[in-house]
Design an enzyme around this catalytic site. Structure first.
Site, PDB file in Angstrom:
ATOM      1  N   LYS A 153      -5.381   6.724 -10.098  1.00  0.00           N
ATOM      2  CA  LYS A 153      -4.906   5.687 -11.007  1.00  0.00           C
ATOM      3  C   LYS A 153      -4.795   6.320 -12.386  1.00  0.00           C
ATOM      4  CE  LYS A 153      -6.414   1.475  -8.683  1.00  0.00           C
ATOM      5  NZ  LYS A 153      -5.124   0.786  -8.747  1.00  0.00           N
ATOM      6  N   LYS A 261      -0.339  -5.649  -0.231  1.00  0.00           N
ATOM      7  CA  LYS A 261      -1.715  -6.135  -0.208  1.00  0.00           C
ATOM      8  C   LYS A 261      -1.668  -7.567   0.320  1.00  0.00           C
ATOM      9  CE  LYS A 261      -3.397  -3.512  -4.249  1.00  0.00           C
ATOM     10  NZ  LYS A 261      -2.215  -2.677  -4.509  1.00  0.00           N
TER      11      LYS A 261
END
Length: 341
Positions: A153, A261
Site C-alpha cells: 500500500k 471485495k
C-alpha cells in the site's frame, strides 16, 4: 417452508496493531454477525456484516435499523431479496453466508478441492502502510516467509521512499521470482499520475490499484488507455450496484483489472456479476477481503475457490485481530488452506 429465525450479534474486534488504511488508522473494527436458525432442530448458520467506516456505501447512521429490517424481511419470506439489498452489500453478504452455512451444515460451502483440504489458494503478502522502517521490516518478513506475490500500500509516505522499498525487493528478486503489486488508494492527482506510473513501471509491477481518487471517470479512462502498467479498480466500484451502472463504468473506463471485495461490492452475487461483466470485456479480476473477521474471510475464501483463481488473491488478513473468531483457515507458505474441524 421452514420458519427460520434470525439473531443479530454485534461485536467489536481489536487490531493487534493499528491498521493504516486510505480512510485513516483503525484500532478497532465493528462487525455484526447474523445467526439464521431453525428453532425446531437447532440447526443454524452464521454470516458477517462488516461495513468499512467512511468507505462502504452502506456505512450509514441507520445501519443497525437497516440490518434489523432486512433480517425480519428474510424471516417473513424465507428468501434473500437480492434486488432490495443491492444498495447494502455488507448486509447481503452476511445473509448469503448465513443461509449457505445453514444449508450446508458445514463451513465448507462448496465441493471444491480447497474445501476438501486438497488445494490451497495462492495469496499475496500484504505490506500495510507505515513509516519506511516499518514497511521495510514487513517486506523482509514476507520475503522470508516465501511469498511469491507481494502487495504494497503506497501513498502514505514520501514517494521516493516508496520507490526505494520497491528497489530493495527488485535487488533481491526478479519479476519471475516475486510478483509486485501496489495499491495507491487514490493517492495520486490526475496531473501527477502519468509521471509516477512511469517511475513505477521500472520495477516491472504486475499492477497498480486505484492510482487516482474514485469518481474521476474521464481522468481514469485516459490513464487506463495510456498507462505503462496495468491498472486495477477497487474503490471506483463502491456504490455502483446496478447492473447497467456496472456496464457503463466498465465501458467508459475499461481498466485492465477489477478487484472485488464481497462486503463492499455486492456480496457473492454482486461480485460475481462484476466478474462476469468484466470477463465479457476482456478485463481480469481477483478477490480480496476487507478486514473481516474469520467468519467473513472463510466465506470469501470458499466462494473464491469456486472461481478457480489463476492469480494470487488478497485473502491473508485473518491474523489482524487479538479477539478473532476461531478459524478453519491457515496459511502455509504463500497459500491459504482450509481444514474443517
Amino acid at each position: 417452508m421452514l420458519s427460520l429465525k434470525t439473531t443479530i450479534l454485534p461485536r467489536t474486534l481489536h487490531f493487534k496493531q493499528p491498521a493504516g488504511t486510505s480512510r485513516g488508522i483503525y484500532t478497532t473494527r465493528n462487525v455484526w454477525y447474523i445467526r439464521v436458525e431453525d428453532p425446531c432442530t437447532g440447526r443454524y448458520g452464521v454470516g458477517e456484516c462488516a461495513p468499512l467506516p467512511r468507505l462502504s456505501c452502506d456505512d450509514l447512521p441507520q445501519y443497525e435499523v437497516l440490518l434489523h429490517d432486512s433480517c425480519k424481511a428474510f424471516e417473513r419470506t424465507g428468501k434473500i431479496d437480492y434486488e432490495a439489498l443491492r444498495p447494502y452489500p455488507s448486509i447481503l453478504f452476511g445473509l448469503e453466508t448465513a443461509v449457505r452455512h445453514f444449508e450446508r451444515g458445514s463451513l465448507a460451502f462448496w465441493d471444491t478441492p480447497f474445501a476438501k483440504g486438497e488445494q490451497g489458494i495462492p495469496i499475496n503478502g500484504l505490506i500495510w502502510m507505515g513509516n519506511f522502517e516499518e514497511m521495510y521490516c514487513r517486506i523482509e518478513e514476507k520475503m522470508q516467509a516465501g511469498f511469491r506475490c507481494i502487495k504494497l500500500k503506497i501513498g502514505a509516505i514520501d514517494f521516493r521512499q516508496e520507490l526505494e522499498l520497491l528497489r530493495h525487493i527488485r535487488q533481491h528478486f526478479s519479476p519471475a521470482q516475486i510478483e509486485l503489486r501496489v495499491d495507491a488508494n487514490g493517492a495520486f492527482s490526475p496531473e501527477e499520475a502519468p509521471e509516477k506510473l512511469e517511475q513505477l513501471q521500472a520495477f516491472h509491477l504486475h499492477s497498480i490499484e486505484q492510482p487516482v481518487r474514485a469518481g474521476q471517470w474521464e481522468a481514469m479512462r485516459t490513464l487506463c488507455a495510456h498507462t505503462p502498467l496495468p491498472i486495477a479498480l477497487d474503490e471506483e466500484l463502491i456504490g455502483i450496484n446496478l447492473r447497467e451502472e456496472k456496464e457503463r463504468l466498465l465501458d467508459i473506463i475499461h481498466p485492465q483489472y477489477i478487484v472485488l471485495k464481497p462486503s463492499l461490492h455486492g456480496g457473492w452475487s454482486g461480485s460475481q456479476e462484476w466478474i462476469d461483466l468484466a470477463a465479457e470485456r476482456g478485463i481480469g479480476s481477483w478477490v480480496t477481503s476487507a478486514l473481516e473477521s474469520n467468519v467473513g474471510l472463510n466465506a470469501i475464501a470458499q466462494w473464491c475457490a469456486t472461481l478457480s483463481p489463476a492469480l494470487p488473491q488478497g485473502l491473508g488478513t485473518g491474523q489482524l485481530f487479538t479477539d478473532n473468531t476461531d478459524s478453519p483457515l491457515h496459511i502455509e507458505g504463500d497459500c491459504l488452506w482450509f481444514t474443517d474441524k
